[in-house]
Write a protein that holds these residues in place. Structure first.
Motif, PDB file in Angstrom:
ATOM      1  N   ARG A 188      -6.550  -4.922  -0.779  1.00 38.98           N
ATOM      2  CA  ARG A 188      -7.222  -5.177  -2.057  1.00 38.98           C
ATOM      3  C   ARG A 188      -7.378  -6.694  -2.212  1.00 38.98           C
ATOM      4  NH1 ARG A 188      -6.898  -1.218  -5.887  1.00 38.98           N
ATOM      5  NH2 ARG A 188      -6.670  -2.781  -7.519  1.00 38.98           N
TER       6      ARG A 188
ATOM      7  N   ASN B 205       0.828  -1.209   0.000  1.00 37.31           N
ATOM      8  CA  ASN B 205       0.000   0.000   0.000  1.00 37.31           C
ATOM      9  C   ASN B 205       0.861   1.257   0.000  1.00 37.31           C
ATOM     10  OD1 ASN B 205      -2.304  -1.575   0.066  1.00 37.31           O
ATOM     11  ND2 ASN B 205      -2.644  -1.341   2.266  1.00 37.31           N
TER      12      ASN B 205
ATOM     13  N   GLU C 125       2.076   2.077  -3.246  1.00 39.31           N
ATOM     14  CA  GLU C 125       0.973   2.280  -4.195  1.00 39.31           C
ATOM     15  C   GLU C 125       1.058   1.308  -5.373  1.00 39.31           C
ATOM     16  OE1 GLU C 125       0.974   6.400  -5.266  1.00 39.31           O
ATOM     17  OE2 GLU C 125       0.204   7.039  -3.315  1.00 39.31           O
TER      18      GLU C 125
END
Length: 231
Positions: free
Chosen positions: A132, A38, A41
């Motif tokens: 995700r 995360n 990114e």
């Protein structure tokens, strides 16, 4: 980790050695690698039992499976981050010293359809961190490409949870022409397994079947023929 369900917590222990601390480390290890992905990114999605447990009844979880995009630089960076996680938690992830070691597998997408897995990933808080997860449809699509018994069981469990759009899965299978026939067969098999192993679904199926077998039931085709004659 307030989002951990009781079912998940109950699975994070070794039934053969309740004092074994390894299973309880899974959320911490998961948070470590996902937090790094995360922070950078990177485009990724989590597969496997961790994702399945979010959509359907929990199962024993000790594997972390992650897929990243086709970009070579992103994959190399993700691979470095994964190795750093393995080093930090070597005590719990070394297969040579622990029979039930937690595993972390990471690979890049293998096809354009798999890239769709990343764009349609389900973003939520799971195991204490924003993550995700692969969508139910992409999970089922992925397992329909596998011949292993474990993935067949996983597919049936996901279908039983009634959170997956089966038409969307069929569409994904059609996009992967090389796997269409086999994938569709495995999907049908998983659906059958889900129906037969779900008490509610099986009862509903039998009720519908008994309704069709009622002696006073008139088939639709016979009613249609009679209507045409009367007309």
């Amino acid at each position: 980790m307030t989002d951990l369900t009781v079912d998940i917590r109950d699975l994070l222990f070794n039934v053969n050695d309740v004092d074994d601390p390894t299973p309880r480390q899974l959320p911490t290890i998961f948070q470590d690698i996902v937090g790094q992905l995360n922070a950078q990114e990177l485009s990724y999605a989590v597969l496997g039992h961790i994702a399945l447990a979010r959509y359907e009844r929990a199962r024993y979880v000790k594997d972390i499976e992650i897929v990243v995009g086709l970009n070579a630089n992103d994959y190399r960076l993700a691979a470095v981050l994964a190795e750093e996680t393995r080093q930090r938690f070597a005590l719990y992830m070394d297969r040579h010293s622990r029979a039930n070691a937690i595993t972390l597998s990471l690979r890049s997408c293998l096809s354009p359809v798999e890239e769709g897995l990343l764009t349609e990933a389900f973003i939520c808080t799971w195991l204490g961190i924003a993550v995700r997860l692969a969508s139910p449809e992409h999970l089922l699509w992925f397992w329909c490409h596998s011949s292993t018994l474990e993935h067949h069981v996983d597919a049936a469990a996901l279908i039983r949870g009634d959170t997956v759009d089966l038409q969307r899965v069929q569409s994904l299978l059609r996009e992967a022409d090389n796997f269409e026939e086999t994938g569709q067969e495995r999907l049908r098999s998983a659906i059958g397994e889900a129906v037969l192993t779900s008490e509610f679904s099986f009862s509903r199926y039998m009720e519908e079947r008994r309704a069709r077998l009622k002696p006073d039931r008139v088939p639709v085709w016979r009613l249609r023929n009679q209507a045409e004659k009367d007309g």
